[in-house]
Design an enzyme around this catalytic site. Structure first.
Site, PDB file in Angstrom:
ATOM      1  N   TYR A   1       0.922  -1.211   0.063  1.00  0.00           N
ATOM      2  CA  TYR A   1       0.068  -0.045   0.058  1.00  0.00           C
ATOM      3  C   TYR A   1       0.935   1.319   0.044  1.00  0.00           C
ATOM      4  O   TYR A   1       0.610   2.124  -0.878  1.00  0.00           O
ATOM      5  CB  TYR A   1      -0.932   0.197   1.118  1.00  0.00           C
ATOM      6  CG  TYR A   1      -1.683   1.181   1.125  1.00  0.00           C
ATOM      7  CD1 TYR A   1      -2.926   1.216   0.277  1.00  0.00           C
ATOM      8  CD2 TYR A   1      -1.780   2.252   2.057  1.00  0.00           C
ATOM      9  CE1 TYR A   1      -4.067   2.179   0.437  1.00  0.00           C
ATOM     10  CE2 TYR A   1      -2.650   3.245   2.208  1.00  0.00           C
ATOM     11  CZ  TYR A   1      -3.848   3.286   1.159  1.00  0.00           C
ATOM     12  OH  TYR A   1      -4.642   4.272   1.142  1.00  0.00           O
TER      13      TYR A   1
ATOM     14  N   LYS B   1       0.950   4.112  -3.059  1.00  0.00           N
ATOM     15  CA  LYS B   1       0.632   5.544  -2.895  1.00  0.00           C
ATOM     16  C   LYS B   1       1.874   6.571  -3.155  1.00  0.00           C
ATOM     17  O   LYS B   1       1.582   7.519  -3.880  1.00  0.00           O
ATOM     18  CB  LYS B   1       0.069   5.535  -1.533  1.00  0.00           C
ATOM     19  CG  LYS B   1      -1.328   4.924  -1.512  1.00  0.00           C
ATOM     20  CD  LYS B   1      -2.269   5.467  -2.408  1.00  0.00           C
ATOM     21  CE  LYS B   1      -3.539   4.937  -2.153  1.00  0.00           C
ATOM     22  NZ  LYS B   1      -4.803   5.421  -3.155  1.00  0.00           N
TER      23      LYS B   1
END
Length: 255
Positions: free
Chosen positions: A158, A162
């Protein structure tokens, strides 16, 4: 952005993952600005926002699109064009969050996260690019996360996905500036939505943690993010491009 459009009432902004949560709040905020919003989601449902009046809801166009399928957003954009709409903006909001110990993270999970959170941003930007050029320019807002600058246990994929959103934003902002296209990364922290309201409720373990970590002692709201994103489509964001704007209540910088 060009002012030569003979029918500005047929302009619209595409928002992915718009049926619920932050995406729905963005759709509300843009409609409150008087904009039409093409609300993309896997279901094609209009945003689920209690209490929205009919005037705002009439500005929403529901379309099916799975951002992990490269052709879906392009197909939706072609449908909008065929229906007489001119795309002048994009908000890449759709994404997923999966936790796993880094030593046990499977390649399938890694690819799932990168496809949903980073590759989809590239393919959606590519899909709207010809229409933004034809419109004389436009605005792209990518929804990142303040995890892009943090080392968060069990969040390897994650955090990496990002961080990629920030890099994609910077490259496209520079490369497409000559076409009148601005690209901005909005990176929220912990935001309370209808999807996580129970976990964020006062008295719970996550809320107790956030009360200690966020200087203002409470998480943000989806409406906070929606209002900021809408501002970036206004003259106030006229000279802003390529930047990452953190919306985390100061948590990322608090010591």
């Amino acid at each position: 952005m060009s002012d030569s459009n003979p029918n500005p009432s047929r302009d619209c902004v595409v928002v992915t993952g718009a049926s619920r949560g932050i995406g729905a709040a963005i759709a509300v905020a843009l409609a409150q600005q008087g904009r039409h919003v093409a609300c993309l989601s896997r279901s094609g449902a209009l945003p689920a926002v209690p209490g929205v009046n009919e005037v705002l809801a009439a500005r929403w166009i529901g379309l099916k699109a799975d951002v992990t399928q490269a052709g879906d957003v392009a197909k939706a954009c072609r449908q909008l064009a065929d229906d007489g709409w001119r795309v002048t903006g994009l908000v890449n909001n759709a994404g997923v969050h999966v936790e796993a110990p880094s030593a046990e993270l499977t390649l399938d999970t890694w690819n799932q996260m990168m496809d949903a959170n980073a590759t989809s941003v590239v393919t959606a930007c590519q899909a709207v690019y010809p229409q933004l050029v034809a419109a004389g320019g436009g605005v792209i807002v990518n929804i990142g996360s303040f995890f892009d600058k943090l080392g968060v246990k069990r969040n390897l994929a994650y955090c990496a996905s990002k961080a990629a959103v920030g890099a994609i934003t910077r490259v496209l902002a520079v490369e497409w500036a000559s076409k009148g296209i601005k690209v901005i990364d909005v990176a929220p922290g912990y935001i309370q939505t209808d999807l996580n309201a129970d976990a964020m409720a006062p008295g719970g373990p996550l809320r107790a943690y956030l009360d200690k970590r966020i200087p203002g002692r409470q998480p943000g709201t989806a409406a906070d993010v929606g209002a900021l994103v809408a501002t970036l489509f206004s003259p106030a964001g006229g000279f802003l491009t390529g930047e990452t704007i953190y919306v985390d209540g100061g948590q990322g910088i608090a010591h």
